[in-house]
Design an enzyme around this catalytic site. Sequence first.
Site, PDB file in Angstrom:
ATOM      1  N   GLU A 263       0.877  -1.174   0.000  1.00  0.00           N
ATOM      2  CA  GLU A 263       0.000   0.000   0.000  1.00  0.00           C
ATOM      3  C   GLU A 263       0.912   1.221   0.000  1.00  0.00           C
ATOM      4  OE1 GLU A 263      -3.054  -0.065  -0.470  1.00  0.00           O
ATOM      5  OE2 GLU A 263      -3.833  -1.990   0.221  1.00  0.00           O
ATOM      6  N   CYS A 297      -2.661   8.864   2.814  1.00  0.00           N
ATOM      7  CA  CYS A 297      -2.397   8.372   1.462  1.00  0.00           C
ATOM      8  C   CYS A 297      -3.594   8.643   0.557  1.00  0.00           C
ATOM      9  CB  CYS A 297      -2.064   6.887   1.476  1.00  0.00           C
ATOM     10  SG  CYS A 297      -3.276   5.868   2.320  1.00  0.00           S
TER      11      CYS A 297
END
Length: 507
Positions: A263, A297
Amino acid sequence: MIIPDTDSLRDRAAAALAACGARDDHPTADGTLIARSPITGGTLCLLTPSEPEQVTAAVADAHDAFLRWRTVPAPRRGALVRRLGELLTEHKSDLATLVTLEAGKITAEALGEVQEMIDVCEFAVGLSRQLYGRTMPSERPGHRLTETWHPLGVVAVISAFNFPVAVWSWNTAIALVCGDTVVWKPSELTPLTAIACDALLRRAAEDVGAPTGVHRLVLGAGPVGERLVDDPTVALVSATGSVRMGREVGPRVAQRFGRCLLELGGNNAAVVAPSADLDLAVRGIVFSAAGTAGQRCTSLRRLIVHSSIADEVVKRVASAYRQLRAGDPFAEGTLVGPLIGERAWDAMSAALVRARADGGTVVCGGERVESDSGHYATPALVRMPAQTSVVREETFAPILYVLTYETLGEAITLHNEVPHGLSSSIFTTDQREAERFLASDGSDCGIANVNIGTSGAEIGGAFGGEKETGGGRESGSDSWKAYMRRATNTVNYSDQLPLAQGVRFGR
């Protein structure tokens, strides 16, 4: 701006750790791992990082525990995660305090992150009775063809500072019910939250009689993570961080034929169409861009607005930005906490210099908030004439670039013209536009939303992205399959031995 002193923050940290039952497994004598708070930049405590042999021992302990844990029925494994969820609920305030102290999140966001842990535990408990395989029709008479799923092994979780506990829980809760064991290396910027969570999971394991070693915590910087990445006993490395980190981790794990769940970065955009409900859009834009001081993010970094409404949207967002209060994240009314540190402020400043050099205009924000301690900045709104190199890059800070478009096709092209592919959204009341954005030739991201922002994903949906975001999926849906191995089983219950595809062997 009034900021609490470091001594008071240190007292809060000690009290929260004690409440969670944290043990002194990482002594402070001559410690070289500094737990700091971005609120003041001051030291909360000193810790001793894990030595290489301690990392290896932690993996070995986790592997030994795995050999027993994998034989425990999945619903009983769910009992461990249920107990963890109960303890997280009991200590929600303590953990949120540590999240604010170490990551700088405002109280509401810190409480939300802990609630996310509780929610994923509930999800995983239900999942413990739903690790379904398949039965498929066999082409051979008297045969049964099935798929079964089995525990994978030791899972190494390498997490980032911006979600110091939630991402760990996504991986750990699911991995545990799948029959795996976990070794966790948190960000070196947020070790205290990890120590508290580890203490609660240890207590949960004791309460339900789970094997010692189902979870191990190791602390430190890059070399500790590298040890996990290279250890052949680690079946899966789940790593959250930068694209640069992912480029290093992926090939090293692949070289030993291990599995990766990555990720990585996100340069997320929202398209605002002429039909958009602007009141709703502005609320979604502001939270997505300024929440967590732009250090998610999934933070909104690019706003792609139809030229006919661009001035109005910029005016409204700028007005909202000017009302955002930056400062002490514990204080009521604060909406933007500190940047994680000086490097984040330097990156933000450098990006704004580049944006201006590319012809961009800073509409508002981007200033350093005066403080004797910590690094606080006002979220920046920048109009750009084109999607230049600085816009295509991810700057982990609260900068929102505004671009304009004429046709939806042009907007989608602009949207997809970056190397990342995590989260995206469109604000529109036109169903055709919404469906086009979600179609295969629309957003190329792992997350595509309509009439909500890019951040704030629910745990029930699989989380992750494409391209340089890494391609991994965590949390909900069928992401549990990443933590298990699949076996195809054929059972012959006849007295014949026919071969597949009608092959005949011998006479």
